[in-house]
Design an enzyme around this catalytic site. Structure first.
Site, PDB file in Angstrom:
ATOM      1  N   HIS A   1     -10.974  -4.813  10.248  1.00 26.10           N
ATOM      2  CA  HIS A   1     -11.629  -4.603   8.944  1.00 26.10           C
ATOM      3  C   HIS A   1     -12.976  -3.897   9.100  1.00 26.10           C
ATOM      4  O   HIS A   1     -13.831  -4.032   8.232  1.00 26.10           O
ATOM      5  CB  HIS A   1     -11.874  -5.942   8.233  1.00 26.10           C
ATOM      6  CG  HIS A   1     -10.656  -6.598   7.669  1.00 26.10           C
ATOM      7  ND1 HIS A   1      -9.693  -7.187   8.440  1.00 26.10           N
ATOM      8  CD2 HIS A   1     -10.236  -6.763   6.382  1.00 26.10           C
ATOM      9  CE1 HIS A   1      -8.740  -7.701   7.671  1.00 26.10           C
ATOM     10  NE2 HIS A   1      -9.045  -7.457   6.409  1.00 26.10           N
TER      11      HIS A   1
ATOM     12  N   GLU B   1       0.806  -1.215   0.000  1.00 24.35           N
ATOM     13  CA  GLU B   1       0.000   0.000   0.000  1.00 24.35           C
ATOM     14  C   GLU B   1       0.840   1.268   0.000  1.00 24.35           C
ATOM     15  O   GLU B   1       0.504   2.251  -0.670  1.00 24.35           O
ATOM     16  CB  GLU B   1      -0.950   0.022   1.198  1.00 24.35           C
ATOM     17  CG  GLU B   1      -2.147  -0.914   1.065  1.00 24.35           C
ATOM     18  CD  GLU B   1      -1.844  -2.338   1.476  1.00 24.35           C
ATOM     19  OE1 GLU B   1      -0.691  -2.612   1.863  1.00 24.35           O
ATOM     20  OE2 GLU B   1      -2.751  -3.186   1.420  1.00 24.35           O
TER      21      GLU B   1
HETATM   22  C1  LIG Z   1      -2.168  -4.546   4.699  1.00 26.88           C
HETATM   23  C2  LIG Z   1      -3.223  -5.358   4.051  1.00 26.88           C
HETATM   24  N1  LIG Z   1      -3.481  -5.173   2.745  1.00 26.88           N
HETATM   25  C3  LIG Z   1      -4.439  -5.882   2.131  1.00 26.88           C
HETATM   26  C4  LIG Z   1      -5.171  -6.818   2.809  1.00 26.88           C
HETATM   27  C5  LIG Z   1      -6.297  -7.582   2.109  1.00 26.88           C
HETATM   28  N2  LIG Z   1      -5.925  -8.972   1.866  1.00 26.88           N
HETATM   29  C6  LIG Z   1      -6.202  -9.957   2.738  1.00 26.88           C
HETATM   30  S1  LIG Z   1      -5.579 -11.439   2.284  1.00 26.88           S
HETATM   31  C7  LIG Z   1      -4.935 -10.773   0.865  1.00 26.88           C
HETATM   32  C8  LIG Z   1      -4.143 -11.637  -0.067  1.00 26.88           C
HETATM   33  C9  LIG Z   1      -2.984 -12.262   0.633  1.00 26.88           C
HETATM   34  O1  LIG Z   1      -2.236 -13.057  -0.234  1.00 26.88           O
HETATM   35  P1  LIG Z   1      -1.063 -13.928   0.333  1.00 26.88           P
HETATM   36  O2  LIG Z   1      -0.188 -13.103   1.193  1.00 26.88           O
HETATM   37  O3  LIG Z   1      -0.417 -14.623  -0.809  1.00 26.88           O
HETATM   38  O4  LIG Z   1      -1.749 -14.983   1.297  1.00 26.88           O
HETATM   39  P2  LIG Z   1      -2.825 -16.083   0.923  1.00 26.88           P
HETATM   40  O5  LIG Z   1      -4.165 -15.435   1.012  1.00 26.88           O
HETATM   41  O6  LIG Z   1      -2.510 -16.580  -0.430  1.00 26.88           O
HETATM   42  O7  LIG Z   1      -2.651 -17.120   1.966  1.00 26.88           O
HETATM   43  C10 LIG Z   1      -5.228  -9.428   0.774  1.00 26.88           C
HETATM   44  C11 LIG Z   1      -4.824  -8.555  -0.336  1.00 26.88           C
HETATM   45  C12 LIG Z   1      -4.879  -6.973   4.171  1.00 26.88           C
HETATM   46  N3  LIG Z   1      -5.561  -7.822   4.924  1.00 26.88           N
HETATM   47  N4  LIG Z   1      -3.894  -6.254   4.761  1.00 26.88           N
END
Ligand SMILES: Cc1ncc(C[n+]2csc(CCOP(=O)(O)OP(=O)(O)O)c2C)c(N)n1
Ligand SMILES: Cc1ncc(C[n+]2csc(CCOP(=O)(O)OP(=O)(O)O)c2C)c(N)n1
Ligand SMILES: [Mg+2]
Ligand SMILES: [Mg+2]
Lengths: 327, 335, 335, 327
Positions: C139, C70
């Site tokens: 959230h 971000e």
């Molecule tokens: C700082 C932040 N940015 C965005 C999000 C929204 N978000 C939650 S899970 C996710 C994807 C995460 O991907 P990854 O790290 O590969 O983990 P996975 O879900 O594949 O286990 C996003 C964008 C968040 N929770 N926190």
């Protein structure tokens, strides 16, 4: 005069020298004036690092954008910000680049492509990505340059930007100005990698390290990666190894440095001396020409200070203007 | 025994005494020792303004310099606190909160609640606040309202050396996360400070001046501006009661309300920007709780809704002055 | 021509129309297109709740997915804005502000002032706010007071589809940085929305209900709870005037004051936590500016000073209810 | 029974299988119950990734701390958090691990060394550094483990932590659970490096990549770097390549995945099937033993759901408790 062995014309060499000298004179003068108590706030001097700003900015035009740091005077001057307006700003006057509202750490001139010195470490890197994004979107061939110190290279904003620039294939150059210290802390301790080339590789970026006190080394390396970026070849990292000749900020007793360290640097690793020696020994430029420039620059800075001192202070009405375009 | 100490030295002494008392107390921050890895002197800085100077000589590696990575080291302090340590982490200037706020407001502040009570996070985050240093827009903010808004955080802002020592010791012993705001323009200001260790409880405001005509509620450096104003006003026979909140969360509204019940008039003075400020917060509570006692509109004296300007000429206009405070008091008294 | 649209679709339409009108408008965020680099469908998500769905088909690469960084991409949006673009960056949940706040509050918000007027930063940061989604402490926050506190930012929070479209178009055309807060619990709520483009100016509150007994000032989802409360109260002959602020910075205090001059009573309703809240801010301004008009203490109805709990049973208690609003009105009316 | 060729005893193998099966059953059940509308909020399932959590946690005790992610159920179960309390939590009941205040994304049990699932990407990495720091300071031989997704590995907080752990030489392991996607976005696009080994090297960390669906590969790699960390050898990065068998969160239509992708993964890349095949083919454990475990686990989860459904909701007084220790 003998043949010019350098990749710059005689005129361009003279301009580069003049710019480096202007930065040096500007900083030496601030050092004196600060010690006298004439200058308020935090002042971080760039003296000793001029070859980096000037060697890189030699490849840029007003359409290219730079995001600078707390140690930004050199970047400003090299990018063409008016020296008198800068001095006015640092003296807190209404004639300053920012009408006295910004000060040393916030000098900017968007028209010149100078997006601001910055009081927050690492904050410039995303901004430079934005400049690169705008240039790429418009297809105008512009580049964004992010300057960052060795210490600030450990900031999340900077590290994230490396990845973003690579993923979006932005025309952005990350210049790490590695002067060995972050405040009093050594880069050897604080930055956990063998070389910035490794750190760049960790984000899929080509990286190159140069002697940042060698104007020509900076100039050539920067030229190559900047043209690559202009042509769509994406971002790179450039590490300039260099030294600062003053403390972290004015008032720093510098007891963390080795005995004789600064004297030694001044004698043997001064980028201005090195530049002067190279161009005169090659017979392209004479000492007399350089001396003449020194004299002109000294006069310019003297004038800048005189005018800054004479300039009016901002007033009550200025306090609340320019927070918003409209509100 | 009490001696005269500056607020800076009082803070240093509080850290020293708590480190001596409790081995779980560790201190970390950028250049809080200084010179790590560098060829010269160790303990070269003791922080950017020298507040932690000398502690390394006494406590060694329990003071740790950090890389310039606030999220990582402030988050590490929080993580260590959740594991039973009592870290004091320095976020040099509160203005740098933007690079590490998540660890503070989404992690430390919420652990206890989110985990159903099964966590304690006794971390202290020290940071310099406030204007007057000609340090410009990114090194001069108060930002106390931002932290006060967040449930789960405690927010402390001492106005003098005595309070700073007692409140910092309390902060270190406290079992919740504390944002400890040090006004950089008060570092040199001196009071008598006992050399033994003592605590000042949170949520107990200090009535620093008594007076029956108007209550002034404030904190930090504004306590002194308010005292100045009160002195001027006293010449005209207007006696102000000045309340130094000392802690903004929790906040001692009882003392405030009691005073307003008596004076019927209130001026809230806050160096922070005006919108959603501490001044507004106190004003809103008082006008809800002590409506019938109020004889005149509550006045708020704050910084303008602008960033902090650099030029001393402008910064001096930015910071609420004794004159502005006095004229707010005059306005409410003459209503 | 007006049709019934959900707030989600109204936001989508505003983005679509502005992208069509102005080539400088670009849109970026995490999965706002979706499927980048993945083997399946392009435009797979259109944002985590589908708000930007379909825009990629029309505008292609002017919508950009981002890595989960971000600070980098919101900072890039800000940097691009300073270079003349009009980026709309999505910070999925406003709760994520802690990982990128510096770029917002120390950079975008301060450029114009710090640089002596020599910069414009026409960036819009869209983010979901608010509770009710059972999305728990990280959230579900409002955090509107934090952004409202910061000079240099504009803060918008629409309560319905019509306003959302007009305010978002205004935000994109506006030359200052705008934090555009979308209450996720309102995405599905529908109003009539003209299909042509229109703007709603900032700093103009909307009187959504007229009434002479008590003024309710609020914004976002609380507008609807207040309307519910007003309906109940009307059965007992208590007529509320409800003011939807629509923009929190700038704030339309004129409309608020005018109403309070008439009703003499005020209830401030805010889904945010209470300390240094929008409720406190409005209350403080009114009690300073309309003191003599006030017939009763201003009441504030806010979330408690706690993080947002997960369990629906608790979250429903956390969110200010129509009942709590009604009882606050009754309290002030019976004073 | 033939000789045991594995680095774990038969008992430990059975325990590992039971834990993996418990996670799988827990997640499959949540998937069903969510679809039925019984479960509120955002739920991210770990199914398919069990070998990572269990292979790593097999080396840990309660004194070791882990900082988890939004996809945390597997880490919780593997670290010993009570399954019934977890189910109660996810159902929002007062019997839940967090008394209903946390929900799926915030399950924690400090006594078990589980420092919390986390709704904020990257936020766990600094916390794990703190755990490592506390362990190092006390000399108790403990380690901190930070789990992070491929997407979250681009977060500044995570990247800063790599450097901090290296500089402070902390006993911390950064486990990148690379399941190929961050929400709908591919890791190949979003993470600009050839391999996580390069990214680790950019911060002076040793890095190793393993097949995260292979319990034994994870177990061995983790064992080595965890012992090194315990002995003062500092931090490392471990990349586990794996797959999630459900959507990003419940409700995800997954149109960004290839046709037949999930079916193929279930058939050929399921860590549980692989584990079962390995241990039975080696003749160390019988199918019957595994089937018995499956039955016990199914019963446990069934019971957990029944109890969760029957459990009381939290009430008004719970709303404002446990914000502070004292206030
Ligand atoms: C700082 C932040 N940015 C965005 C999000 C929204 N978000 C939650 S899970 C996710 C994807 C995460 O991907 P990854 O790290 O590969 O983990 P996975 O879900 O594949 O286990 C996003 C964008 C968040 N929770 N926190
Ligand atoms: C986010 C943030 N953290 C800390 C600081 C305080 N600070 C200002 S300059 C500096 C040292 C910077 O070192 P380096 O990046 O190497 O640049 P140099 O000063 O050597 O040019 C520090 C810690 C800051 N301005 N911003
Ligand atoms: Mg440096
Ligand atoms: Mg992933």
């Amino acid at each position: 005069m003998s043949d010019n062995p350098f990749p710059l014309s005689r005129d361009d060499l003279l301009t580069a020298y003049r710019t480096m000298r202007t930065i040096r004179e500007f900083e030496e003068r601030l050092h004196t004036d600060f010690a006298r108590g004439d200058i308020p706030g935090f002042v971080h001097l760039y003296a000793g690092e001029e070859a980096s700003a000037v060697g890189i900015m030699a490849h840029l035009n007003d359409n290219d954008r730079i995001a600078s740091t707390h140690r930004g005077h050199g970047h400003c001057i090299a990018k063409g910000v008016d020296v008198k307006a800068m001095m006015g700003e640092i003296y807190g006057k209404s004639t300053g680049s920012c009408r006295g509202k910004g000060g040393s750490m916030h000098i900017a001139d968007i028209d010149k492509g100078m997006m601001g010195a910055n009081g927050i470490l690492g904050a410039g890197a995303p901004l430079a990505c934005g400049a690169g994004l705008a240039a790429k979107y418009r297809g105008d061939g512009g580049v964004g340059i992010s300057f960052v110190g060795d210490g600030a290279s450990n900031q999340g904003m900077f590290l994230e930007s490396l990845n973003l620039a690579a993923v979006w294939n932005l025309p952005v150059i990350f210049v790490v100005e590695n002067n060995g210290y972050a405040e009093s802390t050594s880069v050897d301790w604080a930055v956990a990698c063998d070389s910035y080339v490794d750190r760049a590789a960790g984000f899929g970026l080509p990286g190159v390290t140069v002697d940042g006190t060698d104007f020509f080394a900076v100039y050539e390396a920067a030229g190559e990666i900047i043209s690559r970026a202009r042509e769509g070849g994406g971002p790179s990292m450039l590490e300039c190894k260099m030294h600062r000749l003053f403390g972290h900020f004015e008032g720093d007793a510098q007891t963390y440095r080795a005995e004789g360290e600064v004297e030694n640097l001044r004698a043997n690793r001064d980028c201005l001396t090195q530049f002067a020696d190279r161009v005169t020994e090659a017979g392209v430029i004479t000492r007399a020409e350089l001396n003449a420039i020194d004299g002109e620059v000294a006069k310019l800075i003297e004038q800048a200070v005189t005018e800054a001192i004479a300039a009016p202070l901002p007033t009550q009405t200025d306090l609340t203007t320019d927070v918003y375009v409209s509100y | 025994m009490a001696r005269t100490l500056s607020m800076k030295d009082a803070i240093n002494e509080a850290l020293d005494q708590e480190m001596t008392r409790d081995p779980n107390v560790i201190v970390m921050g950028e250049d809080i020792v200084g010179g790590t890895g560098s060829p010269g002197e160790a303990d070269a800085w003791g922080g950017v303004l020298g507040v932690t100077k000398g502690l390394y000589a006494k406590h060694g590696d329990r003071l740790m310099d950090t890389p310039l990575s606030e999220s990582a080291y402030i988050g590490a302090a929080i993580g260590a606190a959740a594991c039973g340590m009592r870290p004091v982490a320095e976020l040099m200037f509160i203005d740098f909160m933007g690079v590490c706020l998540d660890e503070i407001f989404n992690q430390a502040a919420k652990f206890k609640y989110m985990f159903g009570g099964k966590a304690e996070t006794p971390v202290v985050i020290r940071a310099m606040v406030g204007a007057g240093f000609r340090a410009a827009a990114q090194h001069s903010q108060m930002l106390t309202p931002v932290f006060t808004h967040i449930p789960g955080l405690k927010v402390v802002c001492p106005s003098n050396a005595y309070d700073a020592k007692g409140l910092l010791i309390q902060s270190i012993r406290d079992n919740d996360p504390v944002i400890f705001c040090e006004h950089k323009n008060l570092y040199a200001s001196e009071t008598d400070v006992p050399d033994e260790s003592y605590t000042i409880p949170f949520g107990e405001a200090n009535v620093v001046r008594e007076g029956g005509h108007c209550t002034i509620v404030t904190y930090g450096a504004m306590v002194h501006k308010s005292m100045e104003a009160a002195k001027e006003l006293a010449k005209d026979g207007v006696e102000c009661e000045i309340i130094d909140l000392r802690t903004l969360s929790p906040i001692d509204m009882d003392t405030v309300l009691e005073s307003v019940e008596n004076t019927g008039r209130l001026v809230c003075v806050d160096e922070a920007n005006p919108r959603c400020s501490i001044a507004a917060d106190v004003s809103a509570s008082v006008s809800q709780e002590a409506f019938d006692a109020l004889k005149a509109p509550i006045q708020m004296v704050t910084a303008p809704h602008t960033p902090v300007p650099f030029s001393p000429a402008l910064e001096d206009l930015y910071i609420p002055s004794a004159e502005r405070i006095a004229s707010a008091v005059r306005k409410t008294v003459s209503h």
